[in-house]
Design an enzyme around this catalytic site. Structure first.
Site, PDB file in Angstrom:
ATOM      1  N   GLY A   1       0.825  -1.192   0.000  1.00 19.38           N
ATOM      2  CA  GLY A   1       0.000   0.000   0.000  1.00 19.38           C
ATOM      3  C   GLY A   1       0.857   1.239   0.000  1.00 19.38           C
TER       4      GLY A   1
ATOM      5  N   PHE B   1       1.570   3.285   2.462  1.00 16.18           N
ATOM      6  CA  PHE B   1       2.446   3.374   3.624  1.00 16.18           C
ATOM      7  C   PHE B   1       2.603   2.029   4.321  1.00 16.18           C
ATOM      8  CE2 PHE B   1       0.029   7.424   3.312  1.00 16.18           C
ATOM      9  CZ  PHE B   1       1.063   8.207   2.828  1.00 16.18           C
TER      10      PHE B   1
ATOM     11  N   ASP C   1     -16.785   0.345   4.712  1.00 19.86           N
ATOM     12  CA  ASP C   1     -16.014   0.094   3.490  1.00 19.86           C
ATOM     13  C   ASP C   1     -16.230  -1.329   2.977  1.00 19.86           C
ATOM     14  OD1 ASP C   1     -14.409   0.989   1.440  1.00 19.86           O
ATOM     15  OD2 ASP C   1     -12.531   0.463   2.432  1.00 19.86           O
TER      16      ASP C   1
END
Length: 512
Positions: free
Chosen positions: A130, A132, A259
């Site tokens: 990803g 970070f 989400d």
């Protein structure tokens, strides 16, 4: 209403490495992915080639500082969440402690820099990345349990840095408090919940946060949609029922996920059993087992999950194609935003493309706010009116008229054929008929069905005793049936000593 959407990468998402779908990550300054082409002839191709969505916080006319202050205030004022933090870190590093010590792993020349500060685990290979963070397959060190796990290593300097401007895109790292909130909620909701990825451990070092979770071997539901184009109604029902059970469990505890999408649904694979020695079609559904290689389905990624106060939240966030209209048109929203997302997922499972797609973001937001979607031919020609009715009730713009989780679990289509049926039985144990039982009884019925064929393959007393788990729910927790109203009086717990015990099969792990 003027809508000016901006996308803020949360920086700690799981980006699986797969050959089947293209995606871009925020680290490359390409956090906006290509949207589905408006031409219906190219729907499936577009979805497969450019529709993977990373977890993005969506900021609609809300400054990042205001949004951050709102979230921080809720966390700091919520004593129950502070209790979760204390519970999680009681046997780990204290919140203010960091460590520069490396693990005792013998080699000093590590392939991955994350290994240097990681204790008790050996990183085997990278399986995701990803903005970070990086995700690794790993095994424990100096332990008898050599089952592989997934470890997400989040780099601190990435998430603590100021916002980075990339053209018109604003990328912001997540605060330390947000990471701890994700860990706290993940640990809470995954306890005795087979439909959420299991939380195992958390470590904090000088430069990294490490989230250790179970390794789910099948991959993402998203990738199966890409590979199979779309699911049969039976297979879609098989998947969405398990997602609904996971959301039900979270809503019981006053937690909203925010989400839900195919990229955040993982599955344990099942083998394909042909009839009379012939290999069955890959997407063929087997009663009581599953299909398309999909067995047990698990919800993951709790980076945007939140424990609600007064049953509402106000921070706009989510993945835009799956976010409910009230998230960006109202000051507050409820748990029903998860139901909208479930509707979007179900729509996508049935036809192979999401209900809302548009190149222009403002046009996309207008479509979502109006509930402007269609059951396009030829993809919906052979889909039943019952399935369309379920989708319609989930994608209701007015949250007061939209299905809640219990409404959906009682939906006639969801109960018309039962993916929870044990193939050894002549009777159907429908979702509706078992709603009056506790959460774990519903989940266990599913596990019994999923494990039936596996039990036939390996029926020794040793394998049954070695490869089983138990799911528990106290008798006192049975009053949690129905929609969640109000704050829980105490932390939702499942007590071994006073529980009914249900046994389920756990398949052996084979991964990458």
């Amino acid at each position: 209403m003027s809508v000016n959407p901006e996308f803020i990468a949360d920086g700690i998402d799981f980006y699986p490495t797969t050959p089947d779908a293209a995606y871009f990550n925020a680290a490359d300054g390409k956090n906006k992915v290509n949207r589905i082409n408006g031409n219906s002839e190219n729907l499936h191709h577009s979805f497969a080639s450019g529709c993977r969505r990373s977890s993005l916080s969506v900021d609609f006319n809300v400054t990042s500082s205001d949004s951050e202050k709102s979230e921080q205030s809720c966390l700091e004022n919520n004593s129950q969440e502070d209790e979760y933090f204390c519970d999680i870190f009681s046997t780990e590093l204290k919140l203010d402690e960091t460590s520069n010590k490396s693990t005792d792993y013998s080699s000093s020349n590590h392939q991955y820099p994350e290994q240097l500060e990681l204790h008790n685990y050996k990183l085997l290979n990278k399986i995701g990345e990803g903005a970070f963070s990086r995700v690794f397959k790993a095994v424990g060190i100096n332990t008898d349990d050599q089952a592989p796990v997934a470890i997400k290593a989040i780099i601190k300097k990435g998430i603590s840095s100021d916002a980075i401007l990339k053209g018109n895109d604003r990328i912001q790292g997540s605060s330390r408090k947000k990471v701890l909130n994700e860990v706290a909620i993940h640990k809470l909701v995954s306890k005795n919940n087979p439909h959420c990825t299991k939380f195992i451990a958390f470590q904090e070092s000088a430069n990294y946060y490490y989230l250790v979770t179970e390794l789910v071997t099948g991959g993402e539901i998203f990738d199966r949609i890409v590979q199979l184009t779309c699911f049969s109604e039976d297979l879609a029902r098989h998947v969405i029922t398990q997602v609904a059970i996971a959301i039900k469990h979270m809503h019981y505890m006053g937690i909203v996920h925010r989400d839900v999408k195919p990229e955040n649904l993982l599955f344990e694979p099942i083998p394909f059993y042909g009839l009379d020695g012939d290999m069955q079609k890959e997407d063929e559904f087997t009663l009581g087992v599953g299909g398309g290689g999909i067995g047990l389905v698990k919800l993951m990624d709790f980076g945007l999950a939140k424990k609600l106060r007064n049953n509402t939240a106000k921070t706009p966030c989510g993945t835009i194609e799956y976010v409910a209209s009230e998230v960006f048109t109202s000051k507050r929203y409820s748990m029903k935003v998860d139901m909208w997302s479930i509707g979007c997922v179900l729509f996508t499972l049935l036809c192979g493309y999401p209900p809302f797609y548009e190149k222009n973001e403002k046009t996309l937001l207008k479509k979502i706010s109006r509930g402007d979607y269609e059951f396009l031919a030829p993809w919906w020609d052979n889909i039943s009116s019952g399935a369309k009715n379920a989708v319609t009730h989930l994608l209701e713009v007015d949250p007061n008229k939209r299905y809640d989780i219990d409404d959906f679990l009682n939906d006639p289509w969801l109960n018309s054929y039962d993916c929870l049926k044990d193939s050894n039985s002549n009777s159907y144990a429908s979702v509706q008929s078992i709603l009056n039982d506790s959460f774990d009884e519903r989940a266990e019925t599913l596990h019994c069905a999923l494990s039936c064929q596996s039990e036939k393959q390996d029926d020794t007393e040793f394998s049954r005793s070695e490869s089983s788990e138990y799911i528990f729910m106290t008798e006192e927790d049975r009053n949690l049936r129905g929609s969640w109203i109000g704050e829980p009086k105490e932390c939702f717990t499942l007590d071994l000593a006073t529980s009914s015990i249900y046994r389920r099969r756990k398949n052996k792990i084979f991964f990458w």
